[in-house]
Design a protein around this motif. Structure first.
Motif: not given
Length: 399
Positions: A297-314
């Protein structure tokens, strides 16, 4: 740090990346109704845009020294704004397709030249914060696209949303132009050394460049498939309602938009390599969560991992490279990283699609993405330590 610098770059990225790269998919049904093309053409248009983006990055990597980063930035951003403004007037689908080629190329140049411009500015200390804030503009653009498609259709037809992207782009450029003129006047008043000293870290430059390009490609091979197959995995394979995948997307978008400020605010005070490794590990947790607990029921939190990785990386990788290279070279290496990102993401999407069409489980794919992202974090242990005491004299002022 002048707030106009990250604000201007973020506004430009909202237009060139948010609207320039992602609006086509968001308003696809409207475009199909207007122009009458099928999904085969839609796939070709999307591939054309992505290929053009990769080509633009490669060309900047090859010819970036021909012009200062500032001029590349102004030219590419002006080109994007003009094309975004003209796209609603496209008389047919092939005219729109033709416009996607220079739009994709100019979008790639706009980011890498922004990297070169920022790293060439004198007396700018918090480069990682500026670049991560600027990179988050792409996510802000996607968020505004979501708002426009949900609530803005009463104000204008969806195919006119491209003009909104043009407005963001022009406003961002207008914010940055006074700063560019001020910096140009300041640079002309400074006396450049006759022979710039050879930096102590010159022997580590090939390793830094290779690592940056490799990590960019690996990020494309993991972060892009994560979103490409997200909805299909949760809805078709797992059988969750569409609202569940939508929730993951919303968390992903909001996190991506805010991550520039949250991560960039302390990035300049810590080791860039460790911060990149941490965001990679957080992304790995998100992939593993999708693979092993997709019914949570907490699967929406998976979006956090992608969100903090892609843009800050650049932003983080560009700031890290700047400790070893002059601004013009930093711009070119960043462009080569973008090209690797585009190539690897395309190959990964094709390979995963073939696997899924032949009965492979997307759950297994997310497990592989998790393992790959952990390996990416491990690569950071081989990254040379940046010398934070380097002098500004070792940088070429090609802005």
């Amino acid at each position: 740090m002048k707030i106009s610098l990250p604000l201007g770059i973020a506004l430009v990225m909202m237009g060139t990346h948010g609207y320039g790269l992602f609006l086509f998919g968001a308003i696809l049904p409207t475009l199909q109704a207007r122009h009458g093309f099928d999904y085969t053409f839609a796939g070709m248009a999307s591939a054309t845009l992505n290929t053009a983006y990769m080509t633009g990055a490669l060309l900047l990597g090859a010819f970036g020294r021909r012009l200062p980063a500032k001029r590349w930035f102004v030219l590419s951003v002006s080109c994007c704004a003009m094309l975004l403004a003209l796209l609603p007037l496209a008389p047919g689908p092939y005219a729109m397709l033709a416009a996607f080629i220079p739009l994709g190329m100019a979008s790639a140049v706009s980011w890498s030249s922004a990297v070169g411009f920022v790293n060439g500015l004198a007396r700018i200390q918090r480069r990682a914060l500026i670049l991560t804030l600027g990179a988050s503009g792409g996510s802000w653009g996607m968020l505004t696209i979501g708002l426009m498609t949900g609530y803005g259709t009463k104000l204008m037809p969806p195919d006119w949303f491209w003009s909104v992207g043009a407005a963001f782009t022009l406003v961002g450029l207008a914010v940055l132009l006074p700063l560019m003129k001020e910096e140009a006047a300041s640079a002309s008043a400074r006396a450049a050394p006759a022979t710039p000293p050879v930096p102590r870290w010159a022997g580590r430059q090939p390793r830094v460049a290779s690592l940056a390009i490799a990590l960019s490609g690996l990020l494309g091979a993991t972060a892009v498939p994560f979103t490409t197959y997200l909805s299909a995995y949760l809805t078709n394979e797992i059988g969750r309602p569409e609202a569940v995948s939508s929730a993951v997307w919303q968390v992903l978008g909001i996190t991506g938009a805010l991550s520039g400020l949250c991560i960039g605010s302390f990035a300049d005070r810590y080791d860039y390599r460790k911060i990149i490794a941490v965001i990679f590990l957080a992304f790995a947790v998100a992939c593993a969560f999708l693979s092993f607990a997709p019914s949570s029921s907490y699967i929406s939190l998976a979006g956090i991992g992608h969100g903090i990785a892609l843009n800050p990386f650049w932003g983080l990788i560009a700031a890290y490279i700047s400790f070893f290279f002059a601004p013009a070279e930093t711009m070119r290496i960043d462009a080569m990283g973008l090209a690797a990102f585009g190539l690897a993401s395309g190959l990964a999407n094709w390979s995963i699609g073939t696997w899924a069409d032949n009965g492979g489980s997307l759950g297994a794919v997310y497990a592989v993405l998790a393992a790959g992202t952990v390996a990416m974090a491990g690569l950071l242990t081989t990254a040379p330590n940046p010398d934070r005491t380097k002098t500004e004299a070792s940088h070429e002022r090609t802005v």
